[in-house]
Design an enzyme around this catalytic site. Sequence first.
Site, PDB file in Angstrom:
ATOM      1  N   GLU A   1     -12.443 -27.422 -27.808  1.00 55.74           N
ATOM      2  CA  GLU A   1     -13.262 -27.156 -26.633  1.00 55.74           C
ATOM      3  C   GLU A   1     -12.590 -26.026 -25.861  1.00 55.74           C
ATOM      4  O   GLU A   1     -11.396 -26.131 -25.549  1.00 55.74           O
ATOM      5  CB  GLU A   1     -13.359 -28.412 -25.760  1.00 55.74           C
TER       6      GLU A   1
ATOM      7  N   ARG B   1      -2.815 -39.263 -32.897  1.00 55.05           N
ATOM      8  CA  ARG B   1      -2.183 -38.186 -32.144  1.00 55.05           C
ATOM      9  C   ARG B   1      -0.682 -38.218 -32.374  1.00 55.05           C
ATOM     10  O   ARG B   1      -0.093 -39.271 -32.550  1.00 55.05           O
ATOM     11  CB  ARG B   1      -2.424 -38.364 -30.643  1.00 55.05           C
TER      12      ARG B   1
ATOM     13  N   LYS C   1      -4.726 -31.306 -21.365  1.00 54.78           N
ATOM     14  CA  LYS C   1      -5.101 -29.996 -20.817  1.00 54.78           C
ATOM     15  C   LYS C   1      -5.190 -30.050 -19.298  1.00 54.78           C
ATOM     16  O   LYS C   1      -4.852 -29.073 -18.616  1.00 54.78           O
ATOM     17  CB  LYS C   1      -6.436 -29.546 -21.414  1.00 54.78           C
TER      18      LYS C   1
END
Length: 561
Positions: free
Chosen positions: A35, A262, A272
């Site tokens: 994204e 992860r 982020k």
Amino acid sequence: MAEEARSLNFIEHIVEEDLTKGYAQEDLRFRFPPEPNGYLHIGHASSICLNFGLGLRYNAPVNLRFDDTNPAKEEKEYVEAIKEDVSWLGFEWATECYASDYFQQLYDWAVKLIEDGKAYVDSQSSEEIASQKGTPTEPGKESPYRNRSVEENLKLFKGMKEGEFKDGAHVLRAKINMASSNMLMRDPVMYRILHKAHHRTNTDWCIYPMYDWTHGESDYIEQVSHSLCTLEFLPHRELYDWFLDQVVSHDKLRPKQREFARRNLSHTVVSKRKLLQLVEKGVVTGWDDPRMPTISGLRRRGFTPESIRNFADTIGIAKRDNVVDVALLDFHVREHLNKIAPRVMGVLNPLKVVLTNYKEGEEEWLDAENNPEDPSAGSRKVPFSRELYIEKEDFREEANRKFFRLKLGGEVRLKNGYIIKAESCTKDDDGNIIEVQCTYDPKSKSGSGTEESLRKVKGTLHWVSIPHAITAEVRLYDRLFSDPTPDSHKDKDFMDFVNPDSLEKVTGYLEPSLNNLKIGDRVQFQRLGYFNVDKDSTPENVVFNRTVTLRDTWAKLEQKN
């Protein structure tokens, strides 16, 4: 073959199983779907290496698809940075795609869902919708607008698209099951009104699709065979499949979502939102600050793409989230830089040495090998003179037998040069040593083959000739956070653990060969660490970043504590 099969990770086993069940190899297609709302970080590197690694293993195309469905947070700057990062890591994508390319198709499919009675326009506020969601053990409540007629829903949805309503006035929701045990299936929002210019479609659209609606449908349009996500998307898989059920046809490949864990990195954060906080609050100088775990920050600090790929291969692909010690990342960059970085001499905490029996005004140029790990790297000339700098910690007036550096009455060898002996020292008014007077053995020159040159002394020091030294700004970077898991404390903010000593700036005195380096060039300052030339450098002021120390000094400090 059995050996190879045992080495496969569980994602590769899934692909292999699909190939045995009827997938043709030419049907395989993967994607990396960032994204564009921030810079890529070290966590993304694992996903990049996984998807592009699968592409290389199976000779399959890998798309770079930007999931650009939120113009409030997305910028073209992030798109360009992501493309640069993926290329720098050494990967090539087959097709550059954008979810925004599919806005019309997604809209048309949404209209079809309304016509089929599987979607409706809800006119409640986001707070009201959230309050009706229920809990994991209690079913949700149906919206009072859930049973609007198809005609009314179509009219309202068209009005949403044409900009007739303000932000938040309506949303489009899928009509699934408000009693589902999976709360994501309780009539999820598919579209919201957002009067914001998009970085690609500008103001063509004022409704934007939600991620869950966009993700699987984009995979289907691109004919992605395996849509690989991190574990937090596991509950989304049921919704991914439900949305696909509404649009797939039997003559086209149906994508499948699978999840992997992860890999969080110690002493850092990879959210982020939190990285953006560090930038906006001035804790760091930008997304590419060398202390940041972003790929651009690691690149600026001097990491190599090979070291990051090797790190990703080492930690592998797992089914459980865990925290990887940042020391492992440091190990891989040390290992690679040890092979490729030229050895040079620089002094960061200078102490003046005067060779009293070396003639004033004389100089000579000594041979120095560039890299003992790489004979093809050749050699260079370094200047030698009467006045030198050594590191301040390399001299003591008095020291025990275990101190193998310079002390009064003791001898050391100067790297590539001569054996010297400390005869006396000078102090300032505060008692600080400011100069050491030494004598040198003119017959002990390294490589000369004389009997004196073969004499063994226990210490070897790096040094620079003062008349020839160039000065540089040297930035000594360390962990950005003092705590291994700074964002795991419920009672404290992650900002509380910012390491105040994560950056120290010093003036370095370097051998003149470093005048020829370009921005990004990497070297080893002998006995000090690996460094590279920063983009802030100018012809008047060269700036070096410390990539990593020669040894893991942080681990030793933690053990001591």
